[in-house]
Design an enzyme around this catalytic site. Structure first.
Site, PDB file in Angstrom:
ATOM      1  CG  ASN A   9      45.891  59.115  82.549  1.00 30.42           C
ATOM      2  OD1 ASN A   9      44.975  59.284  81.754  1.00 30.42           O
ATOM      3  ND2 ASN A   9      46.311  57.911  82.918  1.00 30.42           N
ATOM      4  CD1 TRP A  10      42.661  65.113  83.522  1.00 27.93           C
ATOM      5  CD2 TRP A  10      41.398  65.957  81.873  1.00 27.93           C
ATOM      6  NE1 TRP A  10      42.741  66.479  83.587  1.00 27.93           N
ATOM      7  CE2 TRP A  10      41.980  67.024  82.590  1.00 27.93           C
ATOM      8  CE3 TRP A  10      40.567  66.251  80.783  1.00 27.93           C
ATOM      9  CZ2 TRP A  10      41.743  68.361  82.250  1.00 27.93           C
ATOM     10  CZ3 TRP A  10      40.336  67.571  80.441  1.00 27.93           C
ATOM     11  CH2 TRP A  10      40.921  68.618  81.166  1.00 27.93           C
ATOM     12  CE  LYS A  11      44.268  56.925  85.576  1.00 27.00           C
ATOM     13  NZ  LYS A  11      44.546  55.927  86.583  1.00 27.00           N
ATOM     14  CG  HIS A  95      48.069  54.098  81.862  1.00 32.89           C
ATOM     15  ND1 HIS A  95      47.233  53.304  82.621  1.00 32.89           N
ATOM     16  CD2 HIS A  95      48.416  55.149  82.639  1.00 32.89           C
ATOM     17  CE1 HIS A  95      47.081  53.874  83.812  1.00 32.89           C
ATOM     18  NE2 HIS A  95      47.790  54.992  83.847  1.00 32.89           N
ATOM     19  CD  GLU A  97      44.050  52.948  84.602  1.00 30.68           C
ATOM     20  OE1 GLU A  97      43.658  53.782  83.763  1.00 30.68           O
ATOM     21  OE2 GLU A  97      44.264  53.236  85.803  1.00 30.68           O
ATOM     22  CD  GLU A 167      51.489  56.017  85.683  1.00 27.22           C
ATOM     23  OE1 GLU A 167      51.099  57.064  86.195  1.00 27.22           O
ATOM     24  OE2 GLU A 167      50.807  55.354  84.883  1.00 27.22           O
ATOM     25  N   GLY A 173      45.694  54.733  91.642  1.00 35.80           N
ATOM     26  CA  GLY A 173      44.299  54.828  92.058  1.00 35.80           C
ATOM     27  C   GLY A 173      44.014  54.176  93.400  1.00 35.80           C
ATOM     28  CB  SER A 213      48.413  57.438  94.943  1.00 37.13           C
ATOM     29  OG  SER A 213      47.476  56.407  94.664  1.00 37.13           O
ATOM     30  N   GLY A 234      46.761  60.967  87.935  1.00 39.91           N
ATOM     31  CA  GLY A 234      45.412  60.577  87.543  1.00 39.91           C
ATOM     32  C   GLY A 234      44.371  61.325  88.359  1.00 39.91           C
ATOM     33  N   GLY A 235      43.869  60.686  89.397  1.00 37.92           N
ATOM     34  CA  GLY A 235      42.760  61.236  90.191  1.00 37.92           C
ATOM     35  C   GLY A 235      42.934  62.689  90.610  1.00 37.92           C
TER      36      GLY A 235
HETATM   37  P1  PGA Z   1      46.459  58.002  90.007  1.00 37.14           P
HETATM   38  O1  PGA Z   1      46.694  57.536  88.483  1.00 37.14           O
HETATM   39  O2  PGA Z   1      47.197  59.299  90.182  1.00 37.14           O
HETATM   40  O3  PGA Z   1      44.954  58.158  90.125  1.00 37.14           O
HETATM   41  O4  PGA Z   1      46.997  56.930  90.875  1.00 37.14           O
HETATM   42  C1  PGA Z   1      47.957  57.661  87.863  1.00 37.14           C
HETATM   43  C2  PGA Z   1      47.909  57.089  86.469  1.00 37.14           C
HETATM   44  O5  PGA Z   1      47.226  56.065  86.273  1.00 37.14           O
HETATM   45  O6  PGA Z   1      48.521  57.620  85.530  1.00 37.14           O
END
Ligand code: PGA
Length: 249
Positions: A9-11, A95, A97, A167, A173, A213, A234-235
């Site tokens: 997930n590159w956001k 998601h 977010e 999640e 994050g 994470s 994500g990150g």
């Molecule tokens: P993260 O994000 O790996 O940076 O915690 C995961 C996600 O939001 O899908």
């Protein structure tokens, strides 16, 4: 029995040039990898370039979000038909977010899920509790409610392509990962709820990913849990080496 899916997930990161550079470096690193499915979720402006780069590869490309309508006067939104025409095959739905910053409710998640299924786009439905819910002992109730509402009106037959991503919001994050045992326990609750709603067979074949994470150094411990069928990253998915290392956990 359940083939793991490792998803990035590159956001809201990367320019088209940066996405292209990622693809140039990443695809050769995973070209021979067949054990797991791999999918990238770039922002909409990057989709055309990433789909083009991933053509003929073992890497699928999807959207981070869809609108529930097929088309219409919805300024700033992206429709499932547009994504499909571009060659996207997957989408994230709900998601945290989106839920947190864009007021996406379980009802909206449910509508989007129906839209994705109708058009043959593989949906990854995201669920997870916030820290206060976990501390109040409400995790199980929250997960059951999110799954039940997301799946409203979905039949066992239609549900087959669905992937769930667990999640925990407190792990996204933050660098704070759920332990493999905590994650597996949440996955068991989710799978039992799917079984209650759609039957044991659908539940046994549905993939449930862990997200929050995930890094190269914790991916093995998490994904090797019997209950954990892959990861949503994500990150640590933004750099080719790091994401390739997770794919090869
Ligand atoms: P993260 O994000 O790996 O940076 O915690 C995961 C996600 O939001 O899908």
């Amino acid at each position: 029995m359940r083939k793991a899916l490792i998803a990035a997930n590159w956001k809201m990161y990367k320019t088209p040039a940066e996405a292209k550079a990622f693809m140039d470096a990443f695809l050769p690193l995973v070209a021979a990898h067949t054990r797991d499915e791999i999918a990238l979720f770039p922002s909409p402006v990057l989709l055309a370039a990433v789909i083009e780069a991933a053509k003929e590869s073992n890497v699928a490309v999807g959207a981070q979000n869809i609108h529930f309508a097929e088309e219409g006067a919805y300024t700033g939104e992206t429709s499932v038909l547009q994504l499909k025409a571009l060659g996207a095959t997957h989408t994230l739905i709900g998601h945290s977010e989106r839920r947190q910053y864009f007021a996406e409710t379980d009802e909206i998640v449910n509508q989007k899920l129906h839209t994705a299924l109708k058009h043959g786009i593989v949906p990854i439905v995201c669920v997870g509790e916030v820290l206060a819910e976990r501390e109040a002992g409400e995790t199980g109730g929250v997960l059951k409610r999110q799954v039940t509402r997301a799946f409203g009106g979905v039949t066992a037959e239609a549900a087959k392509p669905i992937v769930i991503a667990y999640e925990p919001v407190w792990a996204i994050g933050t660098g704070r990962t759920a332990t493999p045992e905590i994650a597996a326990e949440a996955h068991r609750i989710i799978r039992a709820e799917v079984a209650r709603l759609l039957g044991a067979e659908v539940a046994a074949s549905m993939r449930i990913l862990y997200g929050g994470s995930v890094k190269p150094d914790n991916a093995t411990a998490l994904i090797s849990q019997e209950e954990i069928d892959g990861a949503l990253v994500g990150g640590a998915s933004l750099k080719p080496d790091s994401f390739a290392a997770i794919v090869k956990y």
